[in-house]
Every structure is written in C-alpha cells, then in structure tokens.
Design an enzyme around this catalytic site. Structure first.
Site, PDB file in Angstrom:
ATOM      1  N   SER A   1       0.806  -1.220   0.000  1.00 42.50           N
ATOM      2  CA  SER A   1       0.000   0.000   0.000  1.00 42.50           C
ATOM      3  C   SER A   1       0.843   1.276   0.000  1.00 42.50           C
ATOM      4  CB  SER A   1      -0.958   0.012   1.196  1.00 42.50           C
ATOM      5  OG  SER A   1      -0.254   0.070   2.411  1.00 42.50           O
TER       6      SER A   1
ATOM      7  N   LYS B   1      -6.650   6.420   7.052  1.00 38.97           N
ATOM      8  CA  LYS B   1      -5.446   7.099   6.582  1.00 38.97           C
ATOM      9  C   LYS B   1      -5.728   8.575   6.302  1.00 38.97           C
ATOM     10  CE  LYS B   1      -3.538   2.894   4.498  1.00 38.97           C
ATOM     11  NZ  LYS B   1      -3.213   2.191   3.240  1.00 38.97           N
TER      12      LYS B   1
END
Length: 556
Positions: free
Chosen positions: A446, A489
C-alpha cells in the site's frame, strides 16, 4: 406361658421400633435446627459483608449511561444500532482495541432495540455477558457453562432425581440468553471445540444435549426432561462478539455468520475530553494543558480514567482540588506509561522524503515517513538497498527452511520497474537506498506510490510537496490500485496537518469530497508525480462519469 412370652417379645420389638423412630425424628429435627441456625449465622454474616460498601470506583461513575456518551465511536454505534435495532437483528462481531466502549455500546444498543417499535426483543430480553477466556468446559461434557451440560445420576450432588436414575439438563449461557443478546467478550480466544459447538447452536437456534443415562421409555423421568432431550433447549439469541484480534485471526465460519463492525482507537482530543469528564466526576479541576498531557499517555478511555483517578489522589494528598501537569507526569512515570509518538508531517520540502500513510493493527491511520537517496553510477551497475524493515526471513525448520522476502522489499522492486516503464529513468543506473525510519514495520504494497515518489524525487533531485500524504499500490505498468484502510489514513493525514491526500481512484467515495482536506484520486503513477512535484499544486477533482481528472490551474 408361650402366649405371654410372645406378647413380651412383641412389646419389646414395638418399643425398640418406637425408640428408633423417635431417635430418627430427633436427629432430623436437630439437623434441621442446626441447618437453620447455621443458615441464620451465614445470612447474618452475608448481611454484614454487604453492609461494608466502599465508594464507587471512578471507572464505574464515568461509565456511559447513554449511547451519545460513548466517545469517538459514532460510526461503529450507528452500524451496531442498524444491525440490532431493526425487525431482523443480526449476529455481530465488534473489532477494536481495548477500552473504547465495545461492551458498553452492546449493552446500551440492546436497550435501544427494546424501545424500538418493530423489534423482536421483548422488554424482559436479557443481556448475558461471558468472557471467552474464562469459559471452562469438561471434554466429557460434565460441565459446560457456555453451551450447557447434563448432570447424570452419578454426578455428585444430583439429589433425589439422581437417586432415581434421572439425568438432569443444566442450561448454559446460550439458553439463558434466549430471546436476548449473548455478549461473548474476546471471542477470538474461544476454544476451537467451543467455537464449533457455538456454530451449531447459531445454526439450529437450540441446544441438543445427550446422556447415556437417558431412555425415552423410562417412566421415572419427568415430562419436561423428556421434552428437553427430544426437542432441545431454546437458544434463539443474537450473538455480539467482541475482540481485540484482527479479523483474519478468527475462524472464517464464525465470521461468515456475523456482521463485522469496527470500533477505532480514540484520538488525542477524544482522550482529552474523557480526561476532562473523569476529573469533573472526581470533583477535581483539570485545565486544557493537563488534559492534553493525560491524552498523550493514555491509549484508551480506561487508561485515561485510571490515570485521572490516581492523579486526583495525588492532588488531594497535597491539599489541592486541581490536577496539575506535574501530577500526571508523576503518574505516568510511576506507572511506566510512555507517551505516544506525535503524528507529524515533514517540516519542509526535502529531496527523496515523502509522507506515506499506513494503518496499524488496531485500525488507526498513521503517517509513515519514507526516504530515498540516489547516487548515479555506471549504466546498469546500480545497487538497491532497503532498510528499516526485514528484507528476508526464514520459515520452517527440521531440515526444511524457506527464505521469504518481505512484501515491502518486493514492492520497492515493483516500483522501480514501474518508474522505468512510465519515465525515462532507469533505477539500475543509480545506487538507490530506500529507508523506512522510525522502526515502523512495513509489510505490504500500500506504500507503493509513496515509495515511487521518493525514488523518483531522489533520482531527479526534485523535492516533493511536504504537505501531501499518499497511499496506494502501484503495478509494474504504473497503474495505481486500491488499498485498505483509506478512511483511517485520510483522518490521520488531516490530524497531522496535511493539505492534500492522494488515494487510488477505485477507493474514491463521494463523502470524501465533503471533507476539510483535499482528497485527490489517481489512477496512474504519472498523475502522482505531476501532483506531488508541481511547484504550485492545482486543485483537482474527479469525475466518476468520465473517469478522468478535472484540473483547475492556480494562478498567482
């Protein structure tokens, strides 16, 4: 003469029998009197014990009594309410770190459900709570507090029915929760045998018990026991499991039967609000700086309340009703509590330095610095070095060992191939060093676009925008692919002060357009480089209809 002798013998026997029964009666009466007196003594002792009541702990005083008093879990509570308060309540598993309100929310949502008009829960629906780590069962099925068991006639204390050869079913927690909610805390710690039994109960909504001493033709067995062995004990409840484990640590069979809801870790400002309320309940004053100090040490609401309670005691011993920063720091030092690392962005533009984004095991988003340096060498003679993570690890044993590369290390190699395919740069012409400072373990793709930006920046000596944070996987063809934990996030980036977050286009949600931070979806690596290395970053939108970006140039 013989007649008189017979009468004497008969009289003697009658007297002996009468004496025996009188002595038995006296013994029984004495036993009852002793039992009664002993019971009275024990009852009086129990009353005295119950009269010795200490003051209520601060943790109980601050326990939420309403759903809106649970801090920081609005999304989780909304999902839990939707799962349990409708006409068709579902089984649920709640994931989240300890001390964030999982148990309290489940209990309060049941009360909310009972007040709903179309709920199947009745007003007397019970909330049965049991800890999976404390469920002790006997493999011979003599005792099972979760599922239930049978006290066979040979069982010690079986009583009169046992003496008559009657097996006696003993209901477990699943039956006690019939018509209500069974809250199974730390469900991930449940023994595999118990887990399989629980799955069967969830499927049948009843418990079937067995006993070698049961016979359907035995007339001595009461009708209700015949009914239990024939039709089972009712166990129609809704399971709410709570766990601090990761979803992949739970068996797929139980996960497939439950809705999965996530409670997140609390933010510093939420921990500070809990500290303020705890101090108020403790009849102490706490200013904003002290509340922030407490929040910097606590990991959960429970930690904060315990810290405030101890600090309040320290202040009271000093004759003060105000909790000061020094009190909290003393508590933290004494209890060996370490402060959290503050989430910070890069302070200035730096060549090869990028703000990546990651998600911790408890679902929190974090800023992850990624740095790269590049030194030109002869064509094709460059070397790659990746540090800050485990490059390789050994698996197996007993003569068979496999060496596995970290996924993050493999991701760097994929990133360099992608850069070679979409730009005119070849990483093999540089000695390239990619580092993940801070000791944060990285094992996943990621961070792909962040690593690509760091490497490209190092090789071109162009500093990226330090107010941008990135997350997304990159393929070797330069396509940006979706990743998990995007919402967490984005929240972490906003808290750290980022102005813009770059995410994969496939992760885009319309709700992101309403956030205070600029969320930019991208689908190709070229777009990432263009956005992050632009001297005056333009505001960009995203059209789901065309799948293309809308760019509005910023002029000065």
């Amino acid at each position: 003469m013989m007649t008189n002798l017979a009468m004497i013998v008969q009289l003697f026997c009658s007297l002996a029998i009468a004496t025996y029964f009188v002595s038995q009666y006296r013994a029984q009466r004495a036993t009852k009197i002793n039992v009664h007196r002993g019971g009275e003594r024990e009852m009086e002792k129990l009353r005295r014990q119950r009269s010795r009541v200490l003051s209520q702990p601060l943790s109980e005083k601050t326990r939420p009594q309403r759903l809106d008093e649970i801090v920081g879990q609005a999304d989780g509570i909304r999902a839990l309410t939707a799962a349990l308060c409708g006409p068709n309540p579902q089984h649920v598993i709640i994931y989240g770190p300890p001390g964030v309100g999982k148990t309290c929310a489940a209990r309060l949502v049941l009360e909310e459900a009972k007040a709903s008009q179309d709920t199947p829960f009745r007003q007397d629906a019970r909330f049965v709570e049991i800890d999976a780590t404390c469920v002790r069962f006997d493999e011979r099925a003599i005792a099972d507090p979760l599922i239930g068991s049978v006290h066979d006639p040979i069982y010690q204390g079986a009583g009169a029915m046992g003496a008559a050869g009657v097996p006696q079913p003993k209901p477990g927690a699943v039956t006690k929760a019939n018509g209500g909610v069974l809250f199974l805390d730390e469900i991930g710690e449940l023994h595999p045998i118990q887990m399989n039994k629980l799955l069967k109960v969830l499927e049948d909504r009843k418990v079937f018990l067995e006993s070698a001493y049961y016979s359907p033709d035995d007339p001595n067995i009461p009708a209700h026991i015949h009914d239990i062995f024939k039709n089972g004990l009712p166990a129609d409840f809704r399971l709410v499991g709570a766990t601090t484990c990761r979803p992949e640590d739970l068996p797929a069979a139980i996960r497939s039967r439950c809705l999965e809801i996530y409670f997140r870790a609390l933010r510093p400002e939420e921990l500070a609000s809990i500290a303020m309320r705890a101090a108020e309940v403790a009849s102490c004053t706490l200013d904003g700086v002290s509340a922030e100090t407490a929040a910097s040490y606590g990991e959960s609401g429970r930690d904060i309340v315990n810290m405030i309670q101890l600090a309040a005691g320290v202040a009271m011993q000093a004759g003060r009703d105000a909790i000061e920063v020094e009190d909290l720091e003393w508590v933290a030092e004494t209890c060996r509590m370490r402060p959290h690392s503050e989430q910070k962005l890069l302070e200035r533009r730096q060549v090869g330095a990028v703000n990546g984004l990651a998600v911790t095991g408890d679902g929190r988003g974090v800023i992850m610095e990624i740095e790269a340096s590049a030194r030109p060498v002869a064509a094709g003679m460059g070397r790659l070095r990746v540090t800050g993570i485990v490059d390789e690890e050994e698996l197996g044993g007993k003569g068979h060992t496999v060496r596995r590369k970290s996924m993050a290390s493999a991701s760097v190699e994929n990133v360099l191939t992608a850069l070679r395919n979409v730009t005119d740069l070849d990483a093999r012409d540089f000695d390239l060093h990619v580092n993940f400072p801070g000791g944060t373990p990285v094992d996943g793709p990621s961070a792909g676009i962040a690593m690509a930006l760091a490497c490209y920046s190092a090789m071109t000596e162009r500093a990226p925008d330090c107010a941008i944070a990135l997350t997304g996987e990159v393929s070797i063809r330069g396509q940006v692919r979706p990743v998990g934990g995007v919402r967490a996030k984005i929240e972490a980036a906003a808290q750290a002060g980022a102005k813009r977050v770059i995410i994969p286009a496939e992760n885009w949600r319309d709700a992101f357009a309403r956030l205070s931070i600029d969320v930019v979806p991208v689908s190709a690596l070229e777009e990432v480089l263009d956005l992050a290395l632009d001297t005056l970053p333009p505001r960009r939108g995203f059209s789901l209809a065309t799948g293309k970006h809308i760019r509005e140039e910023v002029s000065v």
